[in-house]
Design a protein around this motif. Sequence first.
Motif, short mmCIF file in Angstrom:
data_model
loop_
_atom_site.label_atom_id
_atom_site.label_comp_id
_atom_site.label_asym_id
_atom_site.label_seq_id
_atom_site.Cartn_x
_atom_site.Cartn_y
_atom_site.Cartn_z
N ARG A 149 0.83 -1.21 0.00
CA ARG A 149 0.00 0.00 0.00
C ARG A 149 0.86 1.25 0.00
N ARG A 150 1.96 1.19 0.75
CA ARG A 150 2.83 2.35 0.83
C ARG A 150 3.43 2.70 -0.53
N PHE A 151 3.72 1.69 -1.33
CA PHE A 151 4.35 1.92 -2.64
C PHE A 151 3.36 1.83 -3.80
N GLY A 152 2.07 1.81 -3.48
CA GLY A 152 1.06 1.89 -4.53
C GLY A 152 0.77 0.59 -5.26
N ARG A 153 1.28 -0.53 -4.76
CA ARG A 153 1.01 -1.82 -5.42
C ARG A 153 -0.30 -2.44 -4.95
N LEU A 154 -0.85 -1.91 -3.88
CA LEU A 154 -2.13 -2.37 -3.35
C LEU A 154 -2.94 -1.13 -3.00
N PRO A 155 -4.17 -1.05 -3.46
CA PRO A 155 -4.94 0.18 -3.22
C PRO A 155 -5.24 0.39 -1.74
N THR A 156 -5.24 1.64 -1.35
CA THR A 156 -5.62 1.99 0.02
C THR A 156 -7.14 1.97 0.12
N ILE A 157 -7.63 1.93 1.35
CA ILE A 157 -9.08 1.93 1.57
C ILE A 157 -9.57 3.37 1.65
N PRO A 158 -10.47 3.78 0.76
CA PRO A 158 -10.94 5.17 0.80
C PRO A 158 -11.76 5.43 2.06
N SER A 159 -11.65 6.63 2.58
CA SER A 159 -12.39 7.00 3.79
C SER A 159 -13.83 7.34 3.45
N SER A 160 -14.74 6.89 4.29
CA SER A 160 -16.15 7.25 4.19
C SER A 160 -16.45 8.25 5.30
N PRO A 161 -17.60 8.94 5.23
CA PRO A 161 -17.93 9.88 6.32
C PRO A 161 -17.92 9.24 7.70
N PRO A 162 -18.51 8.02 7.90
CA PRO A 162 -18.43 7.42 9.25
C PRO A 162 -16.99 7.13 9.67
N MET A 163 -16.14 6.71 8.73
CA MET A 163 -14.74 6.45 9.07
C MET A 163 -14.05 7.73 9.53
N CYS A 164 -14.37 8.84 8.91
CA CYS A 164 -13.78 10.12 9.31
C CYS A 164 -14.22 10.51 10.72
N VAL A 165 -15.48 10.24 11.03
CA VAL A 165 -15.99 10.53 12.37
C VAL A 165 -15.27 9.65 13.40
N TRP A 166 -15.11 8.35 13.07
CA TRP A 166 -14.42 7.45 14.00
C TRP A 166 -12.96 7.84 14.17
N GLU A 167 -12.33 8.31 13.11
CA GLU A 167 -10.93 8.73 13.27
C GLU A 167 -10.82 9.92 14.19
N SER A 168 -11.74 10.87 14.04
CA SER A 168 -11.74 12.04 14.92
C SER A 168 -11.99 11.61 16.36
N TRP A 169 -12.93 10.67 16.55
CA TRP A 169 -13.23 10.18 17.89
C TRP A 169 -12.00 9.48 18.48
N ALA A 170 -11.34 8.66 17.68
CA ALA A 170 -10.16 7.93 18.16
C ALA A 170 -9.07 8.88 18.61
N ARG A 171 -8.88 9.96 17.88
CA ARG A 171 -7.84 10.92 18.24
C ARG A 171 -8.14 11.57 19.59
N ALA A 172 -9.39 11.68 19.92
CA ALA A 172 -9.77 12.32 21.17
C ALA A 172 -9.81 11.35 22.35
N HIS A 173 -9.99 10.05 22.06
CA HIS A 173 -10.29 9.12 23.15
C HIS A 173 -9.33 7.94 23.30
N LEU A 174 -8.67 7.50 22.25
CA LEU A 174 -7.86 6.28 22.34
C LEU A 174 -6.41 6.57 22.73
N ARG A 175 -5.84 5.62 23.45
CA ARG A 175 -4.43 5.72 23.86
C ARG A 175 -3.71 4.41 23.55
N ASP A 176 -2.38 4.47 23.56
CA ASP A 176 -1.58 3.26 23.43
C ASP A 176 -2.02 2.23 24.46
N GLY A 177 -2.15 0.99 24.02
CA GLY A 177 -2.44 -0.10 24.94
C GLY A 177 -3.90 -0.33 25.23
N ASP A 178 -4.79 0.54 24.75
CA ASP A 178 -6.22 0.30 24.94
C ASP A 178 -6.61 -1.03 24.30
#
Length: 292
Positions: A65-94
């Motif tokens: 994926r890093r070198f473009g040989r495998l497509p990345t997963i496109p973000s959807s609106p719910p995925m964007c919301v979950w990413e924002s939530w994760a940044r506010a709530h998740l920590r290492d080791g959870d």
Amino acid sequence: MEAVASEQQPSRERRRFPRASRLPWVLAFAIVSQAGCYNAGDVTGRMVPHSWRGNPWGPDAEAARRFGRLPTIPSSPPMCVWESWARAHLRDGDIVFRMGDARVACGLYPFSRISAEMAGSRYSHTGIVAWENGEPVVYDTNKSGPRKQPFPIWVLDVAGGIAVKRPDANNQRFVAGAVAFCQDAYQRQVPFDPKLLLDNDRFYCIELTERAYRSAGLVLSEPIRIDHLPRYQHFPKAVWLARHFSSIRPDQSAFVIGNDAVGIWSSPALRLVYEAPDARLPYTDSGRVQGN
């Protein structure tokens, strides 16, 4: 024991799931096929081209994926919301918990839900969160081997409830070691264990979580004999078939997610950070999201 997006669940589940009287036979098929954390129902598994060979979320796939040989997963609106939530709530080791949709018998039988029911649990699969390059990722394992998925992608495979528990303040010192264990298992691609044995050369999903923290010095839970699971006696036909046709023995012990009385979920070293009945979007009311 693991592992359809939540929006699709309610009506479909009521139609597809066998009635309670059939559950023993359903679990019997799962045991005989040694399903473990099989990924037959994973949405993220179906997002990988059929031409890809190997673990679709292992180191080789990450590099592709890093070198473009495998497509990345496109973000959807719910995925964007979950990413924002994760940044506010998740920590290492959870430790993240989810009800998965792993299925056996050509996808007809919901192994995740039935195995969780036998263990008296609301969840079937676990993983450990790590922050890498500014992104929250989840380390877990299934039949393909140890995986690393961005948290918003990991959430796509939730087919029911989702929860997060965190080592309390007295046990935060074990987090770094647990994360390092997961990273090492991922890089070495330690094989999956369909027989649920308590050895150190193969892991199933719940075992990976337990072993990671044990390697750092924190015992989350003790293994429990399969025939001592909270609802084991509710599945007599499955027990009979397991004794005669499966390498999984009723008297062997296994790590389980469990509930408030047994398994990782019951660990006094963990405190609840978040719990919700589905993963369509994160809940933000005080009854479901605990303080950081």
